[in-house]
Design a protein around this motif. Structure first.
Motif, PDB file in Angstrom:
ATOM      1  N   ARG A  42       0.668  -1.136   0.013  1.00  0.00           N
ATOM      2  CA  ARG A  42       0.093   0.031   0.020  1.00  0.00           C
ATOM      3  C   ARG A  42       0.880   1.313  -0.095  1.00  0.00           C
ATOM      4  O   ARG A  42       0.383   2.211  -0.132  1.00  0.00           O
ATOM      5  CB  ARG A  42      -1.015   0.095   1.124  1.00  0.00           C
ATOM      6  CG  ARG A  42      -0.550  -0.734   2.267  1.00  0.00           C
ATOM      7  CD  ARG A  42      -1.702  -0.818   3.491  1.00  0.00           C
ATOM      8  NE  ARG A  42      -0.994  -0.763   4.480  1.00  0.00           N
ATOM      9  CZ  ARG A  42      -0.813   0.161   5.642  1.00  0.00           C
ATOM     10  NH1 ARG A  42      -1.769   1.196   5.747  1.00  0.00           N
ATOM     11  NH2 ARG A  42      -0.178  -0.183   6.562  1.00  0.00           N
ATOM     12  N   LEU A  43       2.207   1.125   0.079  1.00  0.00           N
ATOM     13  CA  LEU A  43       2.975   2.521   0.143  1.00  0.00           C
ATOM     14  C   LEU A  43       4.004   2.332  -1.231  1.00  0.00           C
ATOM     15  O   LEU A  43       4.430   3.452  -1.739  1.00  0.00           O
ATOM     16  CB  LEU A  43       4.034   2.144   1.446  1.00  0.00           C
ATOM     17  CG  LEU A  43       3.592   2.143   2.799  1.00  0.00           C
ATOM     18  CD1 LEU A  43       4.575   1.968   3.704  1.00  0.00           C
ATOM     19  CD2 LEU A  43       2.512   3.455   2.896  1.00  0.00           C
ATOM     20  N   PHE A  44       4.064   1.489  -1.693  1.00  0.00           N
ATOM     21  CA  PHE A  44       4.794   1.492  -3.230  1.00  0.00           C
ATOM     22  C   PHE A  44       4.348   0.325  -4.119  1.00  0.00           C
ATOM     23  O   PHE A  44       3.492  -0.341  -3.992  1.00  0.00           O
ATOM     24  CB  PHE A  44       6.277   1.308  -2.740  1.00  0.00           C
ATOM     25  CG  PHE A  44       6.707  -0.072  -2.512  1.00  0.00           C
ATOM     26  CD1 PHE A  44       6.909  -1.106  -3.468  1.00  0.00           C
ATOM     27  CD2 PHE A  44       6.723  -0.521  -1.140  1.00  0.00           C
ATOM     28  CE1 PHE A  44       7.360  -2.169  -3.207  1.00  0.00           C
ATOM     29  CE2 PHE A  44       7.190  -1.655  -0.899  1.00  0.00           C
ATOM     30  CZ  PHE A  44       7.459  -2.702  -1.797  1.00  0.00           C
ATOM     31  N   ARG A  45       4.916   0.678  -5.427  1.00  0.00           N
ATOM     32  CA  ARG A  45       4.722  -0.337  -6.599  1.00  0.00           C
ATOM     33  C   ARG A  45       5.824  -0.469  -6.983  1.00  0.00           C
ATOM     34  O   ARG A  45       6.810   0.216  -7.112  1.00  0.00           O
ATOM     35  CB  ARG A  45       3.694   0.269  -7.425  1.00  0.00           C
ATOM     36  CG  ARG A  45       2.268   0.486  -7.300  1.00  0.00           C
ATOM     37  CD  ARG A  45       1.394  -0.770  -6.741  1.00  0.00           C
ATOM     38  NE  ARG A  45       0.220  -0.763  -6.422  1.00  0.00           N
ATOM     39  CZ  ARG A  45      -0.424  -0.517  -5.143  1.00  0.00           C
ATOM     40  NH1 ARG A  45       0.436  -0.384  -4.299  1.00  0.00           N
ATOM     41  NH2 ARG A  45      -1.556  -0.345  -4.896  1.00  0.00           N
ATOM     42  N   LEU A  46       6.188  -1.715  -7.508  1.00  0.00           N
ATOM     43  CA  LEU A  46       7.201  -2.156  -8.000  1.00  0.00           C
ATOM     44  C   LEU A  46       7.104  -2.326  -9.710  1.00  0.00           C
ATOM     45  O   LEU A  46       5.944  -2.871 -10.229  1.00  0.00           O
ATOM     46  CB  LEU A  46       7.770  -3.609  -7.606  1.00  0.00           C
ATOM     47  CG  LEU A  46       9.148  -3.792  -8.458  1.00  0.00           C
ATOM     48  CD1 LEU A  46      10.145  -3.182  -8.131  1.00  0.00           C
ATOM     49  CD2 LEU A  46       9.476  -5.362  -7.822  1.00  0.00           C
ATOM     50  N   TYR A  47       7.856  -2.051 -10.448  1.00  0.00           N
ATOM     51  CA  TYR A  47       7.502  -1.715 -11.914  1.00  0.00           C
ATOM     52  C   TYR A  47       8.872  -2.385 -12.746  1.00  0.00           C
ATOM     53  O   TYR A  47      10.192  -1.842 -12.470  1.00  0.00           O
ATOM     54  CB  TYR A  47       7.309  -0.334 -12.479  1.00  0.00           C
ATOM     55  CG  TYR A  47       5.940   0.182 -12.259  1.00  0.00           C
ATOM     56  CD1 TYR A  47       4.754  -0.153 -12.668  1.00  0.00           C
ATOM     57  CD2 TYR A  47       6.030   1.120 -11.116  1.00  0.00           C
ATOM     58  CE1 TYR A  47       3.508   0.256 -12.276  1.00  0.00           C
ATOM     59  CE2 TYR A  47       4.899   1.564 -10.439  1.00  0.00           C
ATOM     60  CZ  TYR A  47       3.604   1.129 -10.970  1.00  0.00           C
ATOM     61  OH  TYR A  47       2.276   1.516 -10.700  1.00  0.00           O
ATOM     62  N   ARG A  48       8.561  -2.753 -13.943  1.00  0.00           N
ATOM     63  CA  ARG A  48       9.752  -3.019 -15.000  1.00  0.00           C
ATOM     64  C   ARG A  48       9.529  -2.115 -16.081  1.00  0.00           C
ATOM     65  O   ARG A  48       8.534  -1.976 -16.553  1.00  0.00           O
ATOM     66  CB  ARG A  48       9.571  -4.562 -15.476  1.00  0.00           C
ATOM     67  CG  ARG A  48      10.837  -5.089 -16.200  1.00  0.00           C
ATOM     68  CD  ARG A  48      10.548  -6.345 -16.984  1.00  0.00           C
ATOM     69  NE  ARG A  48       9.724  -5.701 -18.274  1.00  0.00           N
ATOM     70  CZ  ARG A  48      10.223  -4.939 -19.135  1.00  0.00           C
ATOM     71  NH1 ARG A  48      11.660  -4.611 -18.997  1.00  0.00           N
ATOM     72  NH2 ARG A  48       9.330  -4.821 -20.310  1.00  0.00           N
ATOM     73  N   HIS A  49      10.597  -1.754 -16.623  1.00  0.00           N
ATOM     74  CA  HIS A  49      10.597  -0.849 -17.828  1.00  0.00           C
ATOM     75  C   HIS A  49      11.814  -0.741 -18.320  1.00  0.00           C
ATOM     76  O   HIS A  49      12.995  -0.857 -17.755  1.00  0.00           O
ATOM     77  CB  HIS A  49      10.276   0.599 -17.423  1.00  0.00           C
ATOM     78  CG  HIS A  49       9.973   1.565 -18.399  1.00  0.00           C
ATOM     79  ND1 HIS A  49      10.599   1.860 -19.605  1.00  0.00           N
ATOM     80  CD2 HIS A  49       8.550   1.919 -18.903  1.00  0.00           C
ATOM     81  CE1 HIS A  49      10.140   2.714 -20.413  1.00  0.00           C
ATOM     82  NE2 HIS A  49       8.788   2.676 -20.182  1.00  0.00           N
ATOM     83  N   ASP A  50      11.813  -0.890 -19.635  1.00  0.00           N
ATOM     84  CA  ASP A  50      13.082  -1.138 -20.604  1.00  0.00           C
ATOM     85  C   ASP A  50      13.970   0.109 -20.297  1.00  0.00           C
ATOM     86  O   ASP A  50      15.296  -0.050 -20.591  1.00  0.00           O
ATOM     87  CB  ASP A  50      12.837  -1.413 -22.065  1.00  0.00           C
ATOM     88  CG  ASP A  50      12.299  -2.744 -22.286  1.00  0.00           C
ATOM     89  OD1 ASP A  50      12.713  -3.734 -21.488  1.00  0.00           O
ATOM     90  OD2 ASP A  50      11.734  -2.945 -23.450  1.00  0.00           O
ATOM     91  N   GLU A  51      13.481   1.289 -20.042  1.00  0.00           N
ATOM     92  CA  GLU A  51      14.353   2.537 -19.836  1.00  0.00           C
ATOM     93  C   GLU A  51      14.330   3.250 -18.508  1.00  0.00           C
ATOM     94  O   GLU A  51      13.966   4.201 -18.168  1.00  0.00           O
ATOM     95  CB  GLU A  51      13.678   3.544 -20.838  1.00  0.00           C
ATOM     96  CG  GLU A  51      14.154   2.939 -22.383  1.00  0.00           C
ATOM     97  CD  GLU A  51      13.421   4.036 -23.463  1.00  0.00           C
ATOM     98  OE1 GLU A  51      12.972   5.117 -22.921  1.00  0.00           O
ATOM     99  OE2 GLU A  51      13.243   3.704 -24.508  1.00  0.00           O
ATOM    100  N   ALA A  52      14.118   2.064 -17.461  1.00  0.00           N
ATOM    101  CA  ALA A  52      14.143   2.587 -16.265  1.00  0.00           C
ATOM    102  C   ALA A  52      15.244   3.469 -15.746  1.00  0.00           C
ATOM    103  O   ALA A  52      14.654   4.439 -14.914  1.00  0.00           O
ATOM    104  CB  ALA A  52      14.330   1.177 -15.165  1.00  0.00           C
TER     105      ALA A  52
END
Length: 85
Positions: free
Chosen positions: A32-42
């Protein structure tokens, strides 16, 4: 669905809003405090979001991941949505 990872509650959660998908982020999970993402251009997004005042963390061991802190109020949500455009 929630699961425990290293003692922390981790859930497969949707992102902050529709803009994260349009920006090419793949939601991996979060709390509820953060989200984890994947992105090729992180790395580029890390710079961009940080300059916009968004709490964001890169991972040395997984360079295509970013963790975004979730905003606490409506104005901060709007700032996040704007930064993701």
């Amino acid at each position: 669905m929630a699961r425990s990872v290293g003692g922390a509650l981790f859930c497969r959660c949707p992102g902050p809003g529709p803009a994260h998908g349009r920006a090419g982020f793949d939601a991996l999970g979060g709390t509820r405090l953060f989200r984890l993402y994947r992105h090729d251009e992180a790395a580029a997004w890390f710079e961009r979001l940080g300059k916009a005042g968004i709490l964001v963390r890169p991972f040395d061991y997984q360079p295509d991941w970013l963790r975004l802190g979730l905003p606490g109020d409506k104005a901060s949500w709007a700032r996040l949505e704007e930064a993701l455009r």
